[in-house]
Design an enzyme around this catalytic site. Sequence first.
Site, PDB file in Angstrom:
ATOM      1  N   HIS A 116       1.007  -1.108  -0.312  1.00  0.00           N
ATOM      2  CA  HIS A 116      -0.340  -0.261   0.449  1.00  0.00           C
ATOM      3  C   HIS A 116       0.839   1.406   0.231  1.00  0.00           C
ATOM      4  O   HIS A 116       1.834   0.885   0.371  1.00  0.00           O
ATOM      5  CB  HIS A 116      -0.968  -0.307   1.219  1.00  0.00           C
ATOM      6  CG  HIS A 116       0.201   0.027   2.626  1.00  0.00           C
ATOM      7  ND1 HIS A 116       0.518   1.409   2.812  1.00  0.00           N
ATOM      8  CD2 HIS A 116      -0.222  -0.690   3.527  1.00  0.00           C
ATOM      9  CE1 HIS A 116       1.225   0.530   4.253  1.00  0.00           C
ATOM     10  NE2 HIS A 116       0.624  -0.376   4.477  1.00  0.00           N
TER      11      HIS A 116
ATOM     12  N   GLU B 136      -2.103  -6.664   7.865  1.00  0.00           N
ATOM     13  CA  GLU B 136      -0.680  -7.326   8.127  1.00  0.00           C
ATOM     14  C   GLU B 136      -0.574  -8.081   9.359  1.00  0.00           C
ATOM     15  O   GLU B 136      -1.795  -8.359   9.732  1.00  0.00           O
ATOM     16  CB  GLU B 136      -0.352  -5.698   8.728  1.00  0.00           C
ATOM     17  CG  GLU B 136       1.293  -5.393   9.458  1.00  0.00           C
ATOM     18  CD  GLU B 136       2.409  -6.079   8.474  1.00  0.00           C
ATOM     19  OE1 GLU B 136       2.887  -6.968   8.444  1.00  0.00           O
ATOM     20  OE2 GLU B 136       2.457  -5.042   7.445  1.00  0.00           O
TER      21      GLU B 136
END
Length: 216
Positions: free
Chosen positions: A11, A85
């Site tokens: 990202h 994550e």
Amino acid sequence: MNHSTILLIRHGETPWNAVRRLQGHTDIPLNEEGQRQAAALAGALLEQGVDVLVSSDLQRAMQTAQALSRVQAGLALQTDARLRERCYGVFEGMLYSEIAEQYPDDYARWQAREVDAVMPDGARPAESFRQFYQRCLDAIAGWARRHPGQTIAIVAHGGVLECAYRAARGMSLDSPRDFQVKNASINRFVWDGAQLQLEHWGDVAHLAASVLDDII
């Protein structure tokens, strides 16, 4: 068996990335630089011919993927929570320097890459690196198996990309990370039906081009 091409993408930048504040599962949006990176990424991938687009369900990954979805006609965005994550428990929301000061023993185990060490729980239960690694690889392999012969863009997080790199290179989980995982980077893998193979790592040329365009 048809091989799948996997474009693993981290990202764009967030406010917490910029100050080294640990995010984990905390849902932080992109900052202005991250939005610029996402737009540059979307332009770079127009020539790639993406068949499937999937991202983590955290907004920093979704916002990055949405930039791509907007410019690729008919390319729907799918999400997968397994691509989040690593969950860092109580460490989330803290600066690295604060973790080292307040949790010196846990911080030392983390930095020593003890793969089964688990941080203290916070708002969510923490997970070990081994647990995280297995989750990421299961998710990536699952998408590859569902879309043989296609190009799959997966927008996720630095830790997810690290796991894929280690798997493709046959690196042990406790070895030092001697490679960079850059925001909005494109990392090209092939799934051969059984494992990941790395073709190209850390492409950020599109970000530099965007900077030049802004100057011009």
